[in-house]
Design a protein around this motif. Structure first.
Motif, PDB file in Angstrom:
ATOM      1  N   CYS A   1       0.856  -1.180   0.000  1.00 10.71           N
ATOM      2  CA  CYS A   1       0.000   0.000   0.000  1.00 10.71           C
ATOM      3  C   CYS A   1       0.898   1.238   0.000  1.00 10.71           C
ATOM      4  O   CYS A   1       1.942   1.254   0.682  1.00 10.71           O
ATOM      5  N   ASN A   2       0.501   2.241  -0.731  1.00  8.19           N
ATOM      6  CA  ASN A   2       1.348   3.437  -0.885  1.00  8.19           C
ATOM      7  C   ASN A   2       0.497   4.678  -1.052  1.00  8.19           C
ATOM      8  O   ASN A   2      -0.620   4.621  -1.596  1.00  8.19           O
ATOM      9  N   THR A   3       1.016   5.776  -0.595  1.00  3.06           N
ATOM     10  CA  THR A   3       0.418   7.063  -0.905  1.00  3.06           C
ATOM     11  C   THR A   3       1.521   8.121  -0.901  1.00  3.06           C
ATOM     12  O   THR A   3       2.644   7.861  -0.445  1.00  3.06           O
ATOM     13  N   ARG A   4       1.186   9.257  -1.426  1.00  4.65           N
ATOM     14  CA  ARG A   4       2.147  10.357  -1.485  1.00  4.65           C
ATOM     15  C   ARG A   4       1.418  11.648  -1.192  1.00  4.65           C
ATOM     16  O   ARG A   4       0.345  11.902  -1.743  1.00  4.65           O
ATOM     17  N   SER A   5       1.984  12.461  -0.310  1.00  9.72           N
ATOM     18  CA  SER A   5       1.353  13.730   0.040  1.00  9.72           C
ATOM     19  C   SER A   5       1.283  14.629  -1.200  1.00  9.72           C
ATOM     20  O   SER A   5       2.310  14.894  -1.831  1.00  9.72           O
ATOM     21  N   PRO A   6       0.086  15.111  -1.541  1.00  7.92           N
ATOM     22  CA  PRO A   6      -0.021  16.039  -2.670  1.00  7.92           C
ATOM     23  C   PRO A   6       0.601  17.395  -2.377  1.00  7.92           C
ATOM     24  O   PRO A   6       0.824  18.188  -3.295  1.00  7.92           O
ATOM     25  N   LEU A   7       0.899  17.666  -1.102  1.00  9.71           N
ATOM     26  CA  LEU A   7       1.475  18.963  -0.739  1.00  9.71           C
ATOM     27  C   LEU A   7       3.006  18.891  -0.682  1.00  9.71           C
ATOM     28  O   LEU A   7       3.687  19.774  -1.211  1.00  9.71           O
ATOM     29  N   THR A   8       3.549  17.864  -0.047  1.00  9.66           N
ATOM     30  CA  THR A   8       4.996  17.798   0.181  1.00  9.66           C
ATOM     31  C   THR A   8       5.698  16.790  -0.713  1.00  9.66           C
ATOM     32  O   THR A   8       6.916  16.821  -0.839  1.00  9.66           O
ATOM     33  N   GLY A   9       4.934  15.861  -1.298  1.00 13.32           N
ATOM     34  CA  GLY A   9       5.551  14.817  -2.105  1.00 13.32           C
ATOM     35  C   GLY A   9       6.098  13.664  -1.293  1.00 13.32           C
ATOM     36  O   GLY A   9       6.633  12.705  -1.868  1.00 13.32           O
ATOM     37  N   THR A  10       5.976  13.717   0.009  1.00 15.46           N
ATOM     38  CA  THR A  10       6.473  12.634   0.862  1.00 15.46           C
ATOM     39  C   THR A  10       5.710  11.347   0.570  1.00 15.46           C
ATOM     40  O   THR A  10       4.485  11.349   0.537  1.00 15.46           O
ATOM     41  N   ALA A  11       6.445  10.267   0.359  1.00 10.88           N
ATOM     42  CA  ALA A  11       5.848   8.969   0.069  1.00 10.88           C
ATOM     43  C   ALA A  11       5.777   8.130   1.339  1.00 10.88           C
ATOM     44  O   ALA A  11       6.691   8.160   2.164  1.00 10.88           O
ATOM     45  N   TYR A  12       4.693   7.397   1.463  1.00 12.88           N
ATOM     46  CA  TYR A  12       4.493   6.500   2.585  1.00 12.88           C
ATOM     47  C   TYR A  12       4.232   5.098   2.037  1.00 12.88           C
ATOM     48  O   TYR A  12       3.468   4.937   1.072  1.00 12.88           O
ATOM     49  N   TRP A  13       4.841   4.089   2.680  1.00 15.50           N
ATOM     50  CA  TRP A  13       4.704   2.702   2.270  1.00 15.50           C
ATOM     51  C   TRP A  13       4.330   1.841   3.466  1.00 15.50           C
ATOM     52  O   TRP A  13       4.782   2.085   4.584  1.00 15.50           O
ATOM     53  N   GLY A  14       3.541   0.808   3.194  1.00 18.05           N
ATOM     54  CA  GLY A  14       3.310  -0.210   4.193  1.00 18.05           C
ATOM     55  C   GLY A  14       4.424  -1.241   4.158  1.00 18.05           C
ATOM     56  O   GLY A  14       5.360  -1.150   3.349  1.00 18.05           O
ATOM     57  N   GLN A  15       4.290  -2.252   5.017  1.00 17.43           N
ATOM     58  CA  GLN A  15       5.339  -3.272   5.122  1.00 17.43           C
ATOM     59  C   GLN A  15       5.168  -4.371   4.084  1.00 17.43           C
ATOM     60  O   GLN A  15       6.081  -5.155   3.846  1.00 17.43           O
ATOM     61  N   GLY A  16       4.011  -4.426   3.449  1.00 20.60           N
ATOM     62  CA  GLY A  16       3.754  -5.413   2.407  1.00 20.60           C
ATOM     63  C   GLY A  16       3.058  -6.657   2.928  1.00 20.60           C
ATOM     64  O   GLY A  16       3.184  -7.012   4.104  1.00 20.60           O
ATOM     65  N   THR A  17       2.319  -7.300   2.019  1.00 16.15           N
ATOM     66  CA  THR A  17       1.663  -8.564   2.351  1.00 16.15           C
ATOM     67  C   THR A  17       1.883  -9.519   1.171  1.00 16.15           C
ATOM     68  O   THR A  17       1.740  -9.133   0.008  1.00 16.15           O
ATOM     69  N   GLN A  18       2.246 -10.753   1.489  1.00 16.57           N
ATOM     70  CA  GLN A  18       2.610 -11.730   0.455  1.00 16.57           C
ATOM     71  C   GLN A  18       1.365 -12.359  -0.147  1.00 16.57           C
ATOM     72  O   GLN A  18       0.483 -12.843   0.576  1.00 16.57           O
ATOM     73  N   VAL A  19       1.312 -12.375  -1.467  1.00 11.13           N
ATOM     74  CA  VAL A  19       0.270 -13.089  -2.204  1.00 11.13           C
ATOM     75  C   VAL A  19       0.961 -14.146  -3.062  1.00 11.13           C
ATOM     76  O   VAL A  19       1.837 -13.826  -3.863  1.00 11.13           O
TER      77      VAL A  19
END
Length: 119
Positions: free
Chosen positions: A97-115
């Motif tokens: 899962c990921n998102t990025r701040s539309p104001l600062t550009g900072t990216a955030y990531w989760g730890q991931g889940t295996q499929v």
């Protein structure tokens, strides 16, 4: 504290389904576009799907018609889902899962889940 936490991964047979969940908390993610990426063994991380705050969705070609991204906005928590149907072995990957701040550009990531899609 900003956190993205994924869940819902597992082992499934080809043709099966899984629903991934992401809980994003710690800031006003309700205004952020939310994304799913995946990384298969030995490959680069790739974009899977995105959903904007109003609900517009975009998918990579290989999952169109099989995957559906959705979201549920709360005040300081956003729940993002990826419904995956008709799974194929080539969908095997760690999903992030990921998102990025539309104001600062900072990216955030989760730890991931295996499929894992395998018979």
């Amino acid at each position: 504290q900003v956190q993205l936490v994924e869940s819902g991964g597992g082992l499934v047979q080809p043709g099966g389904s899984l629903r991934l969940s992401c809980t994003a908390s710690g800031t006003s993610f309700s205004f952020y576009p939310m994304n799913w990426y995946r990384q298969a063994p030995g490959k680069q991380r790739e974009f899977v799907a995105t959903i904007t705050s109003p609900g517009t969705t975009i998918y990579t070609d290989s999952v169109k018609g099989r995957f559906t991204i959705s979201r549920d906005n709360a005040k300081n928590t956003v729940y993002v889902y990826l419904q995956m149907n008709s799974l194929k072995p080539e969908d095997t990957a760690v999903y992030y899962c990921n998102t990025r701040s539309p104001l600062t550009g900072t990216a955030y990531w989760g730890q991931g889940t295996q499929v894992t899609v395998s018979s």
